[in-house]
Design a protein around this motif. Structure first.
Motif, PDB file in Angstrom:
ATOM      1  N   ALA A  75       0.641  -1.064   0.400  1.00 27.67           N
ATOM      2  CA  ALA A  75      -0.257   0.195  -0.006  1.00 27.67           C
ATOM      3  C   ALA A  75       0.731   0.876   0.342  1.00 27.67           C
ATOM      4  CB  ALA A  75      -0.725  -0.038   1.183  1.00 27.67           C
ATOM      5  N   PHE A  76       1.821   1.398   0.689  1.00 29.93           N
ATOM      6  CA  PHE A  76       2.137   2.351   0.504  1.00 29.93           C
ATOM      7  C   PHE A  76       3.797   2.796  -0.637  1.00 29.93           C
ATOM      8  CE2 PHE A  76       6.481   4.840   2.443  1.00 29.93           C
ATOM      9  CZ  PHE A  76       6.018   5.721   3.471  1.00 29.93           C
ATOM     10  N   ALA A  77       4.104   1.811  -0.926  1.00 34.39           N
ATOM     11  CA  ALA A  77       5.015   1.479  -2.597  1.00 34.39           C
ATOM     12  C   ALA A  77       3.854   1.588  -3.273  1.00 34.39           C
ATOM     13  CB  ALA A  77       5.579   0.162  -2.651  1.00 34.39           C
ATOM     14  N   ALA A  78       2.611   1.657  -3.471  1.00 33.92           N
ATOM     15  CA  ALA A  78       1.839   1.343  -4.744  1.00 33.92           C
ATOM     16  C   ALA A  78       2.004   3.126  -5.247  1.00 33.92           C
ATOM     17  CB  ALA A  78       0.485   1.493  -4.182  1.00 33.92           C
ATOM     18  N   VAL A  79       1.673   3.907  -3.748  1.00 28.33           N
ATOM     19  CA  VAL A  79       1.328   5.321  -4.290  1.00 28.33           C
ATOM     20  C   VAL A  79       3.171   6.229  -4.725  1.00 28.33           C
ATOM     21  CG1 VAL A  79       1.959   6.719  -1.841  1.00 28.33           C
ATOM     22  CG2 VAL A  79       0.542   7.870  -3.676  1.00 28.33           C
ATOM     23  N   GLY A  80       3.667   5.214  -4.199  1.00 27.43           N
ATOM     24  CA  GLY A  80       5.684   5.864  -4.037  1.00 27.43           C
ATOM     25  C   GLY A  80       6.294   5.287  -5.317  1.00 27.43           C
ATOM     26  N   MET A  81       5.683   4.506  -6.140  1.00 30.28           N
ATOM     27  CA  MET A  81       6.056   4.235  -7.635  1.00 30.28           C
ATOM     28  C   MET A  81       5.766   5.833  -8.216  1.00 30.28           C
ATOM     29  SD  MET A  81       5.092   0.186  -7.519  1.00 30.28           S
ATOM     30  CE  MET A  81       6.150  -0.253  -9.150  1.00 30.28           C
ATOM     31  N   LEU A  82       4.834   6.023  -8.493  1.00 34.27           N
ATOM     32  CA  LEU A  82       4.013   6.486  -9.099  1.00 34.27           C
ATOM     33  C   LEU A  82       4.957   8.012  -9.221  1.00 34.27           C
ATOM     34  CD1 LEU A  82       0.140   6.768  -8.292  1.00 34.27           C
ATOM     35  CD2 LEU A  82       1.130   6.248 -11.024  1.00 34.27           C
ATOM     36  N   GLY A  83       5.404   8.183  -7.661  1.00 40.45           N
ATOM     37  CA  GLY A  83       5.885   9.626  -7.568  1.00 40.45           C
ATOM     38  C   GLY A  83       7.719   9.314  -8.328  1.00 40.45           C
ATOM     39  N   ALA A  84       7.928   7.849  -8.013  1.00 40.11           N
ATOM     40  CA  ALA A  84       9.448   7.517  -8.476  1.00 40.11           C
ATOM     41  C   ALA A  84       9.141   7.958  -9.795  1.00 40.11           C
ATOM     42  CB  ALA A  84       9.648   5.367  -8.466  1.00 40.11           C
ATOM     43  N   ALA A  85       8.075   7.314 -10.903  1.00 48.71           N
ATOM     44  CA  ALA A  85       8.187   8.112 -12.069  1.00 48.71           C
ATOM     45  C   ALA A  85       8.560   9.383 -12.890  1.00 48.71           C
ATOM     46  CB  ALA A  85       7.264   6.872 -12.731  1.00 48.71           C
ATOM     47  N   GLY A  86       7.408   9.592 -11.645  1.00 50.53           N
ATOM     48  CA  GLY A  86       7.442  11.405 -11.758  1.00 50.53           C
ATOM     49  C   GLY A  86       9.013  11.885 -11.283  1.00 50.53           C
ATOM     50  N   GLY A  87       9.669  12.134 -10.513  1.00 59.80           N
ATOM     51  CA  GLY A  87      10.650  12.639  -9.894  1.00 59.80           C
ATOM     52  C   GLY A  87      11.854  12.499 -10.719  1.00 59.80           C
ATOM     53  N   SER A  88      12.084  10.727 -11.694  1.00 62.92           N
ATOM     54  CA  SER A  88      12.793  10.779 -12.777  1.00 62.92           C
ATOM     55  C   SER A  88      12.429  11.794 -13.777  1.00 62.92           C
ATOM     56  CB  SER A  88      12.700   9.317 -13.063  1.00 62.92           C
ATOM     57  OG  SER A  88      13.387   8.094 -11.841  1.00 62.92           O
ATOM     58  N   VAL A  89      12.018  12.447 -13.524  1.00 64.65           N
ATOM     59  CA  VAL A  89      11.420  12.852 -15.084  1.00 64.65           C
ATOM     60  C   VAL A  89      11.447  14.096 -14.737  1.00 64.65           C
ATOM     61  CG1 VAL A  89       9.917  13.857 -16.557  1.00 64.65           C
ATOM     62  CG2 VAL A  89       9.447  11.412 -16.576  1.00 64.65           C
ATOM     63  N   VAL A  90      10.997  14.986 -13.820  1.00 58.12           N
ATOM     64  CA  VAL A  90      11.644  15.815 -13.121  1.00 58.12           C
ATOM     65  C   VAL A  90      13.396  16.051 -13.164  1.00 58.12           C
ATOM     66  CG1 VAL A  90      10.816  17.909 -11.780  1.00 58.12           C
ATOM     67  CG2 VAL A  90       9.145  16.590 -11.773  1.00 58.12           C
ATOM     68  N   SER A  91      13.663  14.863 -12.584  1.00 61.70           N
ATOM     69  CA  SER A  91      15.409  15.819 -12.481  1.00 61.70           C
ATOM     70  C   SER A  91      16.309  15.919 -13.426  1.00 61.70           C
ATOM     71  CB  SER A  91      15.752  14.543 -11.397  1.00 61.70           C
ATOM     72  OG  SER A  91      16.139  12.956 -11.890  1.00 61.70           O
ATOM     73  N   ARG A  92      15.552  15.168 -14.763  1.00 62.22           N
ATOM     74  CA  ARG A  92      16.920  15.272 -15.718  1.00 62.22           C
ATOM     75  C   ARG A  92      16.671  16.753 -16.531  1.00 62.22           C
ATOM     76  NH1 ARG A  92      18.176  11.252 -18.725  1.00 62.22           N
ATOM     77  NH2 ARG A  92      18.425  11.438 -21.437  1.00 62.22           N
ATOM     78  N   GLY A  93      18.082  16.117 -16.753  1.00 59.75           N
ATOM     79  CA  GLY A  93      18.641  17.888 -16.723  1.00 59.75           C
ATOM     80  C   GLY A  93      18.317  19.038 -16.255  1.00 59.75           C
ATOM     81  N   LEU A  94      18.233  18.747 -14.507  1.00 54.08           N
ATOM     82  CA  LEU A  94      18.903  19.585 -14.274  1.00 54.08           C
ATOM     83  C   LEU A  94      20.032  20.124 -13.589  1.00 54.08           C
ATOM     84  CD1 LEU A  94      15.888  19.204 -11.395  1.00 54.08           C
ATOM     85  CD2 LEU A  94      15.825  20.921 -13.563  1.00 54.08           C
ATOM     86  N   ASP A  95      20.966  21.437 -13.236  1.00 51.34           N
ATOM     87  CA  ASP A  95      21.439  21.078 -12.877  1.00 51.34           C
ATOM     88  C   ASP A  95      22.689  21.081 -11.877  1.00 51.34           C
ATOM     89  OD1 ASP A  95      24.120  23.380 -11.414  1.00 51.34           O
ATOM     90  OD2 ASP A  95      24.346  23.784 -13.892  1.00 51.34           O
ATOM     91  N   GLU A  96      23.700  19.653 -12.249  1.00 55.31           N
ATOM     92  CA  GLU A  96      24.443  18.893 -11.121  1.00 55.31           C
ATOM     93  C   GLU A  96      24.837  19.738 -10.254  1.00 55.31           C
ATOM     94  OE1 GLU A  96      25.024  15.620 -12.079  1.00 55.31           O
ATOM     95  OE2 GLU A  96      23.739  15.469 -13.600  1.00 55.31           O
ATOM     96  N   ASP A  97      25.518  20.809 -10.024  1.00 52.28           N
ATOM     97  CA  ASP A  97      25.804  21.328  -8.722  1.00 52.28           C
ATOM     98  C   ASP A  97      24.841  21.448  -8.453  1.00 52.28           C
ATOM     99  OD1 ASP A  97      28.614  21.123  -9.730  1.00 52.28           O
ATOM    100  OD2 ASP A  97      28.467  22.639 -10.371  1.00 52.28           O
ATOM    101  N   TRP A  98      23.852  21.718  -8.780  1.00 52.64           N
ATOM    102  CA  TRP A  98      22.201  22.690  -7.753  1.00 52.64           C
ATOM    103  C   TRP A  98      21.828  21.300  -6.886  1.00 52.64           C
ATOM    104  CZ3 TRP A  98      22.041  26.807  -5.371  1.00 52.64           C
ATOM    105  CH2 TRP A  98      22.706  28.610  -6.740  1.00 52.64           C
ATOM    106  N   LEU A  99      21.515  20.108  -8.283  1.00 56.65           N
ATOM    107  CA  LEU A  99      21.431  18.915  -7.654  1.00 56.65           C
ATOM    108  C   LEU A  99      22.459  18.457  -6.948  1.00 56.65           C
ATOM    109  CD1 LEU A  99      20.328  17.236 -10.442  1.00 56.65           C
ATOM    110  CD2 LEU A  99      18.227  17.310  -9.278  1.00 56.65           C
TER     111      LEU A  99
END
Length: 258
Positions: A75-99
């Motif tokens: 149950a905990f992971a079900a919604v977490g997997m959606l967040g994990a997919a979204g977080g992977s997309v958002v982080s792509r292309g962001l500045d490495e130093d600021w990350l």
């Protein structure tokens, strides 16, 4: 020598992961970034492979001892997997130093939370049913946040999962630790699958050596978790995180100041 170093680092990460139900990626990412010269994006993707597969093996070890709460974990992971997919997309292309700067702040927060909990008296209570609206709402919210962190930084999120399972759902520490590994495995799989669709370029021999060593360490950590003072282990790990956070913060700050 690089493979040997990866094996040694992997064993240490695995023991931490198996014993605490989290924290492995928090160490893995800076080790890969600074010890093996990977970018933050590459090291976080490699971390998903290493921590995800190691968590699966550690879950099996815990499950044999009857410590995994499968229903609450899924149950905990079900919604977490959606967040994990979204977080992977958002982080792509962001500045490495600021990350990396944001990751350093995350390290400081995690270290502070772990130090606080390691000195606070523990309280055992009856597990809470997910039929309780408040418990369900907080669980889903925590699962989403953890999933976003997994996808964005490549961390498993055990530092947030274990407190949520113990404080919100009332699971005993041993069960929360084991169940946390189930959540980490599922979230890591979702985040890595998303990154595969976006393109992945890893040093697979190094990642494989690190992963195998982490698996061995995670099994060891899962087996000895009941024989070691858990609070002492957490306190020592929190201090290690503080050291890594300060060093990473200083290194990133210098890079941004140039």
């Amino acid at each position: 020598m690089t493979i040997v170093a990866a094996v040694l680092a992997g064993v240490v990460v695995g023991v931490i992961l198996g014993a605490l139900g989290g924290g492995g990626a928090i160490i893995t990412i800076p080790v890969l970034a600074y010890g093996f010269g990977m970018t933050l994006g590459t090291s976080s993707t490699a971390s998903l492979v290493i921590i995800g597969l190691s968590s699966v093996v550690a879950v099996i070890t815990h499950a044999r001892a009857g410590r995994v709460d499968w229903g609450r974990g899924v149950a905990f992971a079900a919604v977490g997997m959606l967040g994990a997919a979204g977080g992977s997309v958002v982080s792509r292309g962001l500045d490495e130093d600021w990350l990396m700067l944001a990751f350093s702040v995350l390290l400081l927060v995690v270290a502070g939370l772990m130090l606080r909990r390691s000195t606070a008296p523990g309280r055992e209570r009856e597990p809470v049913s997910l039929r309780d609206p408040r418990a369900l709402a907080v669980t889903l919210a925590a699962g989403l946040v953890v999933g976003l962190l997994t996808g964005f930084f490549g961390v498993g999120g055990g530092f947030a999962i274990v407190p949520a399972l113990t404080l919100v759902l009332g699971l005993p520490m041993g069960v929360a630790t084991a169940t946390s590994l189930l959540v980490i495995a599922l979230n890591s799989a979702a985040a890595f699958a998303t990154r595969l669709t976006l393109g992945v370029d890893l040093d697979w021999p190094l990642v494989a050596a690190f992963t195998l060593a982490t698996i061995v360490g995670s099994v060891t950590g899962a087996r000895v978790v009941g024989r070691v003072d858990g609070e002492l282990l957490k306190r020592g790990f929190a201090i290690l995180l503080l050291v890594i956070a300060v060093w990473t913060l200083a290194t990133t700050g210098l890079a941004l100041a140039r």
